[in-house]
Design a protein around this motif. Structure first.
Motif, PDB file in Angstrom:
ATOM      1  N   ASN A  50       0.743  -1.178  -0.027  1.00  0.00           N
ATOM      2  CA  ASN A  50       0.131  -0.135   0.045  1.00  0.00           C
ATOM      3  C   ASN A  50       0.706   1.265  -0.062  1.00  0.00           C
ATOM      4  O   ASN A  50       2.131   1.197   0.218  1.00  0.00           O
ATOM      5  CB  ASN A  50      -1.046   0.030   1.170  1.00  0.00           C
ATOM      6  CG  ASN A  50      -0.077   0.299   2.622  1.00  0.00           C
ATOM      7  OD1 ASN A  50       0.383   1.204   2.840  1.00  0.00           O
ATOM      8  ND2 ASN A  50      -0.245  -0.938   3.422  1.00  0.00           N
ATOM      9  N   ASP A  52       0.352   3.926   1.956  1.00  0.00           N
ATOM     10  CA  ASP A  52      -0.148   4.850   3.225  1.00  0.00           C
ATOM     11  C   ASP A  52       0.978   5.547   3.848  1.00  0.00           C
ATOM     12  O   ASP A  52       0.852   6.447   4.395  1.00  0.00           O
ATOM     13  CB  ASP A  52      -0.765   3.715   4.095  1.00  0.00           C
ATOM     14  CG  ASP A  52      -2.068   3.138   3.615  1.00  0.00           C
ATOM     15  OD1 ASP A  52      -2.592   3.792   2.713  1.00  0.00           O
ATOM     16  OD2 ASP A  52      -2.468   2.070   4.266  1.00  0.00           O
ATOM     17  N   ARG A  67       4.232  10.237  -0.896  1.00  0.00           N
ATOM     18  CA  ARG A  67       3.786   9.071  -0.611  1.00  0.00           C
ATOM     19  C   ARG A  67       4.600   7.756  -0.850  1.00  0.00           C
ATOM     20  O   ARG A  67       5.499   7.939  -2.043  1.00  0.00           O
ATOM     21  CB  ARG A  67       2.424   8.515  -1.156  1.00  0.00           C
ATOM     22  CG  ARG A  67       1.538   9.591  -0.929  1.00  0.00           C
ATOM     23  CD  ARG A  67      -0.006   9.466  -1.248  1.00  0.00           C
ATOM     24  NE  ARG A  67      -0.593   8.536  -0.293  1.00  0.00           N
ATOM     25  CZ  ARG A  67      -0.859   8.696   1.121  1.00  0.00           C
ATOM     26  NH1 ARG A  67      -0.549   9.933   1.664  1.00  0.00           N
ATOM     27  NH2 ARG A  67      -1.734   7.687   1.554  1.00  0.00           N
ATOM     28  N   THR A  70       4.892   1.119   2.005  1.00  0.00           N
ATOM     29  CA  THR A  70       5.114   0.853   3.391  1.00  0.00           C
ATOM     30  C   THR A  70       5.745  -0.562   3.382  1.00  0.00           C
ATOM     31  O   THR A  70       6.341  -1.034   4.451  1.00  0.00           O
ATOM     32  CB  THR A  70       3.880   0.749   4.387  1.00  0.00           C
ATOM     33  OG1 THR A  70       2.990   0.031   3.940  1.00  0.00           O
ATOM     34  CG2 THR A  70       3.407   2.401   4.571  1.00  0.00           C
TER      35      THR A  70
END
Length: 93
Positions: A50, A52, A67, A70
């Motif tokens: 993702n 996140d 961004r 992760t």
């Protein structure tokens, strides 16, 4: 990812609509069930990779946010997600 959702929807429809049938139809059902397994595996990859994470970047001074994935700690979209997106793009536009 609308293409992935469409694949999931189509495979679920085929698997749910057909009960006990002849050999040809059972192959179609098995293919739909296999497709659902592949979609579940792809969902796991998408959940793991993702985007996140958010961090400050820039040189010589961190002056903007980006961004990042992760899981592999690379800028989003990471190479894994980029490959998935590339393969799922609809060639018809």
């Amino acid at each position: 990812m609308s293409k992935l959702n469409q694949i999931r929807s189509d495979a679920t429809l085929v698997a749910d609509q057909y009960g006990a049938m002849d050999a040809t139809e059972s192959i179609v059902i098995e293919m739909a069930e296999d497709t659902l397994c592949l979609v579940a595996a792809l969902d796991a990859v998408l959940e793991l990779h993702n985007s996140d994470g958010q961090r400050w970047v820039g040189f010589p001074r961190a002056d903007r946010q980006e961004r990042y994935c992760t899981h592999c700690n690379k800028a989003a979209p990471c190479p894994t997600i980029a490959a998935v997106i590339s393969e799922l793009e609809d060639p018809r536009g």
